[in-house]
Design an enzyme around this catalytic site. Structure first.
Site, PDB file in Angstrom:
ATOM      1  CB  CYS A   1     -13.006  54.915 -27.362  1.00  0.00           C
ATOM      2  SG  CYS A   1     -11.972  55.955 -28.379  1.00  0.00           S
TER       3      CYS A   1
ATOM      4  NE  ARG B   1     -13.215  49.154 -25.471  1.00  0.00           N
ATOM      5  CZ  ARG B   1     -14.029  48.542 -26.322  1.00  0.00           C
ATOM      6  NH1 ARG B   1     -14.593  47.412 -25.992  1.00  0.00           N
ATOM      7  NH2 ARG B   1     -14.302  49.070 -27.502  1.00  0.00           N
TER       8      ARG B   1
ATOM      9  CD1 TRP C   1      -5.679  53.897 -27.556  1.00  0.00           C
ATOM     10  CD2 TRP C   1      -6.338  54.260 -29.650  1.00  0.00           C
ATOM     11  NE1 TRP C   1      -4.694  53.430 -28.389  1.00  0.00           N
ATOM     12  CE2 TRP C   1      -5.067  53.644 -29.681  1.00  0.00           C
ATOM     13  CE3 TRP C   1      -6.947  54.583 -30.866  1.00  0.00           C
ATOM     14  CZ2 TRP C   1      -4.396  53.347 -30.864  1.00  0.00           C
ATOM     15  CZ3 TRP C   1      -6.273  54.290 -32.049  1.00  0.00           C
ATOM     16  CH2 TRP C   1      -5.014  53.680 -32.031  1.00  0.00           C
TER      17      TRP C   1
ATOM     18  CG  ASN D   1     -16.281  53.936 -28.202  1.00  0.00           C
ATOM     19  OD1 ASN D   1     -15.892  54.899 -27.569  1.00  0.00           O
ATOM     20  ND2 ASN D   1     -16.369  52.719 -27.696  1.00  0.00           N
ATOM     21  N   GLY D   2     -15.614  55.376 -32.375  1.00  0.00           N
ATOM     22  CA  GLY D   2     -15.665  55.314 -33.839  1.00  0.00           C
ATOM     23  C   GLY D   2     -15.075  56.578 -34.436  1.00  0.00           C
TER      24      GLY D   2
ATOM     25  CD  GLU E   1       1.031  35.322 -30.763  1.00  0.00           C
ATOM     26  OE1 GLU E   1       0.820  35.947 -31.817  1.00  0.00           O
ATOM     27  OE2 GLU E   1       0.577  35.699 -29.666  1.00  0.00           O
TER      28      GLU E   1
ATOM     29  CE  LYS F   1       1.177  38.293 -27.157  1.00  0.00           C
ATOM     30  NZ  LYS F   1       0.306  37.819 -28.182  1.00  0.00           N
TER      31      LYS F   1
ATOM     32  CD  GLU G   1       0.875  42.468 -28.601  1.00  0.00           C
ATOM     33  OE1 GLU G   1      -0.224  42.986 -28.815  1.00  0.00           O
ATOM     34  OE2 GLU G   1       1.003  41.297 -28.201  1.00  0.00           O
TER      35      GLU G   1
ATOM     36  CG  HIS H   1      16.849  34.302 -48.379  1.00  0.00           C
ATOM     37  ND1 HIS H   1      17.461  33.961 -49.559  1.00  0.00           N
ATOM     38  CD2 HIS H   1      16.429  33.137 -47.824  1.00  0.00           C
ATOM     39  CE1 HIS H   1      17.397  32.651 -49.741  1.00  0.00           C
ATOM     40  NE2 HIS H   1      16.776  32.126 -48.685  1.00  0.00           N
TER      41      HIS H   1
ATOM     42  CE  LYS I   1      -7.699  41.413 -25.288  1.00  0.00           C
ATOM     43  NZ  LYS I   1      -6.572  40.511 -25.534  1.00  0.00           N
TER      44      LYS I   1
HETATM   45  O1  M6R Z   1      -9.775  40.666 -31.213  1.00  0.00           O
HETATM   46  P1  M6R Z   1      -8.915  40.160 -32.336  1.00  0.00           P
HETATM   47  O2  M6R Z   1      -8.444  38.780 -32.105  1.00  0.00           O
HETATM   48  O3  M6R Z   1      -9.571  40.299 -33.680  1.00  0.00           O
HETATM   49  O4  M6R Z   1      -7.649  41.100 -32.345  1.00  0.00           O
HETATM   50  C1  M6R Z   1      -6.680  40.981 -33.341  1.00  0.00           C
HETATM   51  C2  M6R Z   1      -5.414  41.694 -32.955  1.00  0.00           C
HETATM   52  O5  M6R Z   1      -5.648  43.064 -32.780  1.00  0.00           O
HETATM   53  C3  M6R Z   1      -4.815  41.118 -31.670  1.00  0.00           C
HETATM   54  O6  M6R Z   1      -4.582  39.744 -31.760  1.00  0.00           O
HETATM   55  C4  M6R Z   1      -3.481  41.819 -31.344  1.00  0.00           C
HETATM   56  O7  M6R Z   1      -2.517  41.486 -32.285  1.00  0.00           O
HETATM   57  C5  M6R Z   1      -3.057  41.481 -29.927  1.00  0.00           C
HETATM   58  N1  M6R Z   1      -2.636  42.663 -29.251  1.00  0.00           N
HETATM   59  C6  M6R Z   1      -1.967  40.492 -29.867  1.00  0.00           C
HETATM   60  O8  M6R Z   1      -1.478  40.258 -28.601  1.00  0.00           O
END
Ligand code: M6R
Length: 612
Positions: free
Chosen positions: A2, A27, A78, A104-105, A485, A489, A492, A508, A607
């Site tokens: 949010c 976000r 959100w 928020n929260g 990673e 990517k 996502e 395995h 985000k």
């Molecule tokens: O702000 P942060 O680096 O702590 O966030 C951690 C993860 O939420 C963040 O890296 C997430 O995995 C991304 N969407 C990756 O692209």
């Protein structure tokens, strides 16, 4: 997650609020709304869906408050409690309509508060945990808004970042925080309040971050800050070094694309002034360690989530290899609850782009509680993790708006390498090796430029695999985190099911899933174990899985016979994750574009994940 924005000043509030919400879109959210107060009347406009829908409704609104107000609050939600619809969207009003709030929260004890209110005949109309709080504030009100808020917050369990206004006290906004960030922007004759700095940087660089249990009372005459007992508190005014256009995407089609192409510069900024060639070491002054302090560290624990955790894994390998210090990386959420063994000679590194990730913050608090030395590696200056760790290293990557983290990763790895170098030079690493590593770190921007120059060639590869539904990434050593990673990517932003594996692990179990339509991205660049990964890639080929080979310049032979080959600049193993991940970012991006996916705000993602 949010987003919050609030405004009190001389300009038209509605325009500033909607623009602020647009800046917070990255976000992740599923509904949006604003409330404005004019002539002792509050009006709310809110809707499920996009900020652009809200903007259209605001622009065509005939409501006087929306057209003329100089004070108001806005929110992007959100969904957590209840689906994204108009009733559940923020701002929420109390039953009388005199009080309005954005939150928020999560209010964890919202059910018991709601039943308590019901006993007084106050019924909530939404499914949210948030609405109970504004009903409670209205219920506690006896003529002073901040007093009612302080009273109410004492009854709340959970996390909150809130901004509240009432038509009983029209020239006032009250903000409060516990666990959910709130930043004030101090402008000329105006004050902004937001959940993150990107909503306020176009208006002012002077920012004040609230701490947990702080309340800020914003009026025409300025800002006063209190704790919940109403004792005044004093918080430092920080100057934000981001400029407003850094958070715009300019001529780029997507923020993610812009941020990938910014990487040579963002790495330059991350390493600027931090390489000491004469001593063959790194200068990380924010860490505030003497060589003697560094020599006392017996173990380094890196905590983080998602992409940040993957960068932490590269750090783990580098610290063990170069500094011979025991290093471990751990998913931050797990760290807190498994009761880890921590000693005063442990250094805990919390790695987070946003500096607001709830799980990473909780790990920081646990590590501090157990007596470890804790440092942060964050991008957002003044963020909660940066403040609570009190020492650490900023990335200086500039604002990262795309939900898929790109430039933060390469800057995090650059910082991790400098951290390993610094620790190594207080131990056994000789001067000449330190100098050599400085030279390679200095060359990182140039290596990344070479990879970015291949964007079109990588796009051609991407288009061949855009309709696959599963994909694997395999690597060894420093390229194992790169494989993780790369898979993150891809999943996502393209919604392709992708997994990263240590190349040895494939046999395995996962190999059972290989078939003609499941590409395997094999990281075959020059790192120890490459020949074994090559063997694993052959095993994939034998099962008819198409293999995309990533190889080092000068070793093109490693890619022979595979379906596609991407050649990256040759570099030492510890450096290799950076060019490799840049190539995998491009591959994911072009696949996602070819599939017509939403690049910057992928479904279900936020985000900054500020709830556990
Ligand atoms: O702000 P942060 O680096 O702590 O966030 C951690 C993860 O939420 C963040 O890296 C997430 O995995 C991304 N969407 C990756 O692209």
């Amino acid at each position: 997650m949010c987003g919050i924005v609030g405004y009190l000043g001389k300009r038209k509030a509605a325009e500033i609020l909607v623009d602020g919400l647009r800046r917070l879109e990255y976000r992740g959210y599923d509904s949006a709304g604003i409330a404005c107060l004019y002539d002792q009347k509050i009006d709310v406009i809110k809707n499920p869906g996009k900020v652009r829908t809200l903007r259209e409704r605001v622009e065509s609104s005939a409501l006087e408050s929306i057209k003329k107000a100089n004070v108001g609050i806005g929110h992007t939600r959100w969904a957590t409690h209840g689906p994204p619809n108009e009733v559940n969207a923020h701002p929420h009003q109390d039953a009388s309509g005199h009080f309005v709030m954005v939150h928020n929260g999560i209010i964890e004890n919202y059910k018991s508060i709601r039943s308590g209110l019901a006993q007084h005949g106050i019924e909530c109309i939404s499914d949210t945990d948030s609405e109970v709080l504004i009903q409670l504030i209205a219920f506690c009100y006896e003529g002073n808004l901040e007093e009612a808020i302080a009273e109410s917050l004492k009854k709340v369990k959970g996390t909150y970042g809130i901004v509240v206004m009432t038509d009983h006290e029209p020239g006032k906004l009250v903000a409060a925080r516990c666990g959910s960030p709130i930043v004030l922007g101090l402008g000329k004759n105006e004050t902004l309040v937001a959940s993150d700095a990107s909503a306020i940087i176009p208006h002012t660089r002077d920012a004040v971050y609230l701490e947990d249990f702080d309340m800020a009372v914003i009026t025409e005459t300025g800002v006063q800050m209190f704790d919940l007992q109403r004792s005044p508190v004093d918080r430092e005014v920080m100057e934000m070094d981001w400029d407003a256009c850094a958070a715009e995407k300019g001529e780029h089609a997507h923020y993610m694309l812009k941020e990938m192409f910014e990487q040579p510069d963002s790495i330059r900024n991350a390493i600027r002034g931090r390489l000491d060639f004469e001593m063959g070491t790194a200068i990380l002054s924010g860490l505030d360690f003497s060589p003697r302090d560094a020599a006392m560290i017996n173990r380094v624990l890196v905590v983080g989530c998602g992409t940040s955790m993957h960068a932490g894994m590269v750090g783990e390998y580098a610290i063990e290899e170069m500094a011979s210090i025991l290093a471990e990386v751990e998913q931050a959420a797990e760290f807190r609850y498994r009761n880890p063994i921590i000693t005063p000679s442990d250094l805990v590194l919390a790695i987070s782009q946003s500096g607001e990730t709830a799980d990473t913050l909780a790990a920081v608090r646990e590590a501090k509680h157990k007596g470890a030395v804790v440092a942060g590696i964050c991008n957002v200056v003044g963020s909660t993790i940066a403040r609570e760790t009190g020492r650490g290293v900023y990335l200086h990557a500039g604002p990262e708006i795309g939900v898929a983290s790109t430039k933060a990763f390469t800057c995090q790895v650059s910082v991790m390498l400098m951290m390993a170098l610094k620790l190594a030079r207080t131990r056994r690493m000789p001067l000449n090796e330190g100098e050599e590593l400085c030279r390679w770190i200095e060359r990182l921007p140039e290596l990344v430029e070479q990879v970015l120059a291949q964007s079109d060639a990588i796009k051609a590869v991407a288009q061949k695999y855009a309709d696959c539904e599963n994909a694997f990434f395999i690597g060894r050593g420093y390229l194992y985190p790169a494989a993780l990673e790369g898979a993150l990517k891809l999943k996502e932003i393209s919604y392709i099911h992708a997994e990263g594996y240590h190349a040895a692990e494939l046999k395995h179990g996962p190999i059972a899933l290989l078939e003609e339509k499941t590409p395997v991205v094999a990281l075959l660049n020059n790192v120890p174990g490459k020949d074994k990964t090559l063997g694993n890639a052959e095993e994939c080929r034998a099962r008819k899985a198409p293999v995309i080979a990533i190889v080092s310049e000068g070793d093109e032979e490693a890619g022979e016979g595979f379906n596609d080959v991407i050649v990256l600049p040759d570099c030492p193993p510890c450096i290799a994750p950076i060019p490799t991940v840049v190539a995998l970012q491009l591959l994911s991006y072009h696949i996602a574009v070819a599939r017509g996916c939403e690049i910057d705000q992928p479904r279900n993602l936020a985000k900054s994940v500020t709830v556990e």
